[in-house]
Design a protein around this motif. Sequence first.
Motif, mmCIF file in Angstrom:
data_model
loop_
_atom_site.group_PDB
_atom_site.id
_atom_site.type_symbol
_atom_site.label_atom_id
_atom_site.label_comp_id
_atom_site.label_asym_id
_atom_site.label_seq_id
_atom_site.Cartn_x
_atom_site.Cartn_y
_atom_site.Cartn_z
ATOM 1 N N LEU A 234 50.602 35.465 38.727
ATOM 2 C CA LEU A 234 49.310 35.327 39.411
ATOM 3 C C LEU A 234 48.159 35.493 38.423
ATOM 4 O O LEU A 234 47.153 34.774 38.492
ATOM 5 C CB LEU A 234 49.192 36.353 40.530
ATOM 6 C CG LEU A 234 50.069 36.119 41.768
ATOM 7 C CD1 LEU A 234 49.936 37.286 42.738
ATOM 8 C CD2 LEU A 234 49.703 34.805 42.469
ATOM 9 N N ALA A 235 48.291 36.440 37.501
ATOM 10 C CA ALA A 235 47.250 36.629 36.493
ATOM 11 C C ALA A 235 47.082 35.376 35.641
ATOM 12 O O ALA A 235 45.957 34.984 35.298
ATOM 13 C CB ALA A 235 47.597 37.829 35.613
ATOM 14 N N ALA A 236 48.214 34.731 35.321
ATOM 15 C CA ALA A 236 48.147 33.492 34.548
ATOM 16 C C ALA A 236 47.467 32.385 35.344
ATOM 17 O O ALA A 236 46.609 31.665 34.827
ATOM 18 C CB ALA A 236 49.551 33.062 34.135
ATOM 19 N N ILE B 67 40.940 41.117 37.949
ATOM 20 C CA ILE B 67 41.975 42.048 37.543
ATOM 21 C C ILE B 67 43.130 41.952 38.536
ATOM 22 O O ILE B 67 42.918 42.045 39.754
ATOM 23 C CB ILE B 67 41.454 43.499 37.481
ATOM 24 C CG1 ILE B 67 40.405 43.639 36.370
ATOM 25 C CG2 ILE B 67 42.598 44.480 37.246
ATOM 26 C CD1 ILE B 67 39.815 45.028 36.254
ATOM 27 N N VAL B 68 44.325 41.756 38.019
ATOM 28 C CA VAL B 68 45.528 41.789 38.851
ATOM 29 C C VAL B 68 46.200 43.141 38.629
ATOM 30 O O VAL B 68 46.424 43.554 37.492
ATOM 31 C CB VAL B 68 46.499 40.650 38.499
ATOM 32 C CG1 VAL B 68 47.797 40.778 39.310
ATOM 33 C CG2 VAL B 68 45.855 39.297 38.759
ATOM 34 N N GLN B 69 46.476 43.832 39.727
ATOM 35 C CA GLN B 69 47.133 45.136 39.659
ATOM 36 C C GLN B 69 48.457 45.074 40.406
ATOM 37 O O GLN B 69 48.527 44.515 41.496
ATOM 38 C CB GLN B 69 46.250 46.216 40.285
ATOM 39 C CG GLN B 69 44.907 46.402 39.597
ATOM 40 C CD GLN B 69 44.042 47.436 40.291
ATOM 41 O OE1 GLN B 69 44.014 47.521 41.510
ATOM 42 N NE2 GLN B 69 43.315 48.225 39.510
ATOM 43 N N LYS C 8 43.805 33.024 35.636
ATOM 44 C CA LYS C 8 43.155 33.298 34.347
ATOM 45 C C LYS C 8 42.472 34.668 34.377
ATOM 46 O O LYS C 8 41.300 34.821 33.990
ATOM 47 C CB LYS C 8 42.170 32.186 33.980
ATOM 48 C CG LYS C 8 42.851 30.844 33.727
ATOM 49 C CD LYS C 8 41.842 29.774 33.350
ATOM 50 C CE LYS C 8 42.535 28.478 32.898
ATOM 51 N NZ LYS C 8 43.491 27.951 33.879
ATOM 52 N N ALA C 9 43.207 35.640 34.868
ATOM 53 C CA ALA C 9 42.682 36.999 34.995
ATOM 54 C C ALA C 9 42.421 37.614 33.629
ATOM 55 O O ALA C 9 43.053 37.254 32.634
ATOM 56 C CB ALA C 9 43.660 37.865 35.787
ATOM 57 N N ASP C 10 41.512 38.564 33.602
ATOM 58 C CA ASP C 10 41.177 39.242 32.353
ATOM 59 C C ASP C 10 42.310 40.152 31.895
ATOM 60 O O ASP C 10 42.517 40.344 30.693
ATOM 61 C CB ASP C 10 39.894 40.056 32.528
ATOM 62 C CG ASP C 10 38.692 39.159 32.760
ATOM 63 O OD1 ASP C 10 37.906 38.970 31.828
ATOM 64 O OD2 ASP C 10 38.567 38.628 33.880
ATOM 65 N N ILE C 11 43.017 40.741 32.846
ATOM 66 C CA ILE C 11 44.109 41.651 32.505
ATOM 67 C C ILE C 11 45.033 41.795 33.710
ATOM 68 O O ILE C 11 44.615 41.613 34.858
ATOM 69 C CB ILE C 11 43.564 43.032 32.068
ATOM 70 C CG1 ILE C 11 44.643 43.854 31.352
ATOM 71 C CG2 ILE C 11 42.979 43.784 33.252
ATOM 72 C CD1 ILE C 11 44.101 45.061 30.601
ATOM 73 N N CYS C 12 46.272 42.105 33.440
ATOM 74 C CA CYS C 12 47.244 42.403 34.491
ATOM 75 C C CYS C 12 47.712 43.836 34.283
ATOM 76 O O CYS C 12 48.336 44.152 33.259
ATOM 77 C CB CYS C 12 48.440 41.449 34.433
ATOM 78 S SG CYS C 12 49.708 41.782 35.676
ATOM 79 N N GLU C 13 47.383 44.709 35.223
ATOM 80 C CA GLU C 13 47.738 46.123 35.124
ATOM 81 C C GLU C 13 49.025 46.381 35.914
ATOM 82 O O GLU C 13 49.077 46.110 37.111
ATOM 83 C CB GLU C 13 46.612 47.001 35.659
ATOM 84 C CG GLU C 13 45.320 46.854 34.874
ATOM 85 C CD GLU C 13 44.194 47.707 35.428
ATOM 86 O OE1 GLU C 13 43.264 48.037 34.670
ATOM 87 O OE2 GLU C 13 44.235 48.037 36.639
#
Length: 411
Positions: free
Chosen positions: A160-162, A4-6, A165-170
Amino acid sequence: MSIIVQKFGGSSVADAECIKRVANRVVETKRKGHQVVTVVSAMGDSTDHLIDLAKQVSKNPSVREMDMLLSTGEQVSISLLAMAIHALGEPVVSLTGPQAGIKTDGVFSKARIMDITSSRLEKELDEGKIVIVAGFQGITIDNDITTLGRGGSDTTAVALAAALKADICEIYTDVDGVYTTDPRLVKNAKKLSTITYDEMLELASLGAQVLQPRSVEFGKIHKVKIHVRSSFNHEEGTIVQEVSDMENDIVVSGVAFDKKSVRFTVYDVPDRPGVAKDIFKTLADRSINVDMIVQISREGSLNDITFTLDRDQMEEALKVMKEVIVNIGAKDVTCDDDVAKVSIVGAGMITNFGVAADMFDALAEEKINIELISTSEIKISVLVRKDQCEKAVRKLIEKFDLAEESIQSIE
């Protein structure tokens, strides 16, 4: 383990107590079994403070040195947040944009991310650490620090999420989702549970300040699921993603407005091939982004060309255009910053007729004069006098049933 990217904006890390609150939220996510990368902006108004300092020592500071200066704001945030997380007993490491492997082009103050080498991030995550990354910054092939422009931390987070390959970017902000218009101005605007990338991109580029447009572009290209939510509560926000079963009977999803538009008009432009290219390529070469464009034919072989751009680029654009009109043989150029752009956006416009007529009818009822019109498949933008902007937004919210209850005045 899911990644998870926050991302937390400046208001979310404005002071020590805010930083502690963010630290608790990040640790809570980690303890639910996720790997966490957290991107933070500079604290509160610290970027504005740094800009003011620069102006005190130089009337015209170089853009390279401004990037060196402004990048320090995020470094304060990441180190303090890392300290707060460490105090809660979790392993953590803070990284600048360059340390996180964010490579950009060499356009200072408006750099674009070209590549991310994610090996350092992956190594730290595999060691069980929470990774804190400075938003808004990167490094060129020549090892110069660059910044990504206002709102660049959003782009950092989605990129960064891309890469991971993060599940979600919050994306955590001071509002709890994407609304039909700015809820700080229209209190009963509706919160959207879901919005498409295209709709969000249009809203962001037309003045909605929830997400930076380039972050939405990254999300769309790399299919990053983005969740816009509040950093001050745990309520569900708005998911930005492709929605295959989009209900196109929801014709208009939102109303955006931009009070920072400036209208330029070039008079008596010779009507010959290549003139428009000369105007807009010269502006593009100076990294000046143009929005609405209209050409009006005059008597004889002359035209007037009108276009809009952001007020922050007005002085530079005026200087450029005074040079251009001499080169192309035009008569004069004027600029007007007493205007505002008001837009409606919705995927349902593609299959529903009469949306433009409804918009123009609503504005006519309020005796609001339209000075320019620009359209795409899912948006219609008009230029109006600045003092009529709020009335226009209020009327369009009412016209397209985008408020929770009765319309309240814009404050």
